[in-house]
Design an enzyme around this catalytic site. Structure first.
Site, mmCIF file in Angstrom:
data_model
loop_
_atom_site.group_PDB
_atom_site.id
_atom_site.type_symbol
_atom_site.label_atom_id
_atom_site.label_comp_id
_atom_site.label_asym_id
_atom_site.label_seq_id
_atom_site.Cartn_x
_atom_site.Cartn_y
_atom_site.Cartn_z
ATOM 1 N N ASP A 171 0.810 -1.212 0.000
ATOM 2 C CA ASP A 171 0.000 0.000 0.000
ATOM 3 C C ASP A 171 0.845 1.265 0.000
ATOM 4 O OD1 ASP A 171 0.946 -0.298 2.594
ATOM 5 O OD2 ASP A 171 -1.012 -0.730 3.462
ATOM 6 N N ASN A 177 -7.431 -2.224 14.378
ATOM 7 C CA ASN A 177 -8.832 -2.490 14.021
ATOM 8 C C ASN A 177 -8.988 -3.733 13.141
ATOM 9 O OD1 ASN A 177 -7.801 -1.635 11.600
ATOM 10 N ND2 ASN A 177 -9.201 0.090 11.317
ATOM 11 N N HIS A 218 -7.339 -4.370 10.333
ATOM 12 C CA HIS A 218 -7.109 -4.196 8.893
ATOM 13 C C HIS A 218 -5.853 -4.944 8.448
ATOM 14 C CE1 HIS A 218 -4.597 -0.202 9.250
ATOM 15 N NE2 HIS A 218 -3.852 -1.237 9.469
ATOM 16 N N GLU A 249 -9.690 -1.755 5.314
ATOM 17 C CA GLU A 249 -10.259 -1.381 6.601
ATOM 18 C C GLU A 249 -11.574 -2.150 6.837
ATOM 19 O OE1 GLU A 249 -8.449 0.365 8.476
ATOM 20 O OE2 GLU A 249 -7.965 2.360 7.738
HETATM 21 P P1 PGA Z 1 2.145 -1.049 12.526
HETATM 22 O O1 PGA Z 1 0.964 -1.128 11.479
HETATM 23 O O2 PGA Z 1 3.130 -2.084 12.085
HETATM 24 O O3 PGA Z 1 2.700 0.337 12.403
HETATM 25 O O4 PGA Z 1 1.556 -1.351 13.848
HETATM 26 C C1 PGA Z 1 0.499 -2.380 11.077
HETATM 27 C C2 PGA Z 1 -0.728 -2.174 10.243
HETATM 28 O O5 PGA Z 1 -1.449 -1.178 10.476
HETATM 29 O O6 PGA Z 1 -1.002 -3.002 9.365
#
Ligand code: PGA
Length: 241
Positions: free
Chosen positions: A67, A136, A138, A143
């Site tokens: 992404d 959350n 995702h 999302e």
């Molecule tokens: P993070 O993000 O590694 O910064 O916790 C992971 C994600 O949101 O997929």
């Protein structure tokens, strides 16, 4: 899903790097599906260390990233292209022309997403997709929602993600409100998935993923349906399972 619970972030990072290194060693021209965020930083550092010790060769490897924020320019130090260059690509012998990150400056977003998806197929598909999980639930920037999109697409970030990512920006208002992300089907096309999770703030997401119903409200809950997922999770993140 094969689950390995490790003590802490450092152990997760070492185990993850070993797994990616095995893929790269057994298939030097493999397609690595890469992720950004705090979670994989330690793994990239381990891979760079192995490379510096002469144990890894990235010269034939290709990569696709999950992404990118939208809109954002690649030279912005919060862009995922910048992140990848900084943590991995500039530090190993990968040919940058073979590294693909969604283009946060694309004018025709729909055409770009289609081309991104077609490129994954043209490369022969992803051999191992590294994934983190959002608080959350995702994966990538897929999302929680009533429906999940199959392919690469433009998406609006949820309030929870904007809040979580605001730590990297001067203020919450500076966090881009949209992102380009591979879709659920794009992720599932990977032959292997390596899911990394660390920290107590991910414990509820891990519980929901492994014990909750399979639901678009927790995109990660679908991962149990893929036939080759390795979860490397530290004790804090696994504490509610
Ligand atoms: P993070 O993000 O590694 O910064 O916790 C992971 C994600 O949101 O997929």
């Amino acid at each position: 899903m094969k689950i390995t619970v490790v003590k802490n972030y450092d152990e997760m990072s070492r185990e993850a790097a070993k797994y990616v290194a095995e893929t790269l060693t057994s298939k030097p021209d493999c397609v690595l599906g890469l992720a950004t965020g705090d979670t994989p930083i330690g793994m990239y550092a381990e891979l760079v260390k192995m490379y510096n010790e002469g144990k890894l060769d990235f010269s034939k490897a290709r990569s696709v990233n999950l992404d990118e924020y939208y809109p954002i320019t690649p030279d912005n130090d919060q862009s995922y292209r910048y992140f990848m260059n900084y943590h991995l690509f500039d530090k190993v012998n990968i040919n940058k022309a073979n590294t693909y990150v969604p283009d946060g400056t694309a004018k025709d977003v729909e055409a770009h997403c289609k081309a991104y998806e077609a490129n994954i197929d043209a490369l022969g598909g992803v051999d191992v997709q590294v994934l983190g999980i959002g608080r959350n639930g995702h994966i990538g920037f897929n999302e929680p929602d009533a429906e999940l999109v199959r392919g690469t697409h433009l998406t609006a970030l949820t309030k929870s993600t904007i809040e979580a990512n605001s730590r990297f920006f001067a203020s919450e208002a500076d966090v881009p409100k949209h992102a380009l992300t591979m879709g659920i089907e794009s992720v599932f096309k990977a032959r292997k998935i390596l899911l990394l999770v660390s920290g107590a703030n991910k414990a509820e997401a891990v519980r929901a993923m492994l014990k909750g119903n399979i639901s678009t409200n927790c995109p990660a809950s679908f991962l149990g349906l893929h036939n080759d997922v390795v979860l490397i999770c530290d004790e804090a993140a696994y504490s509610l399972v």
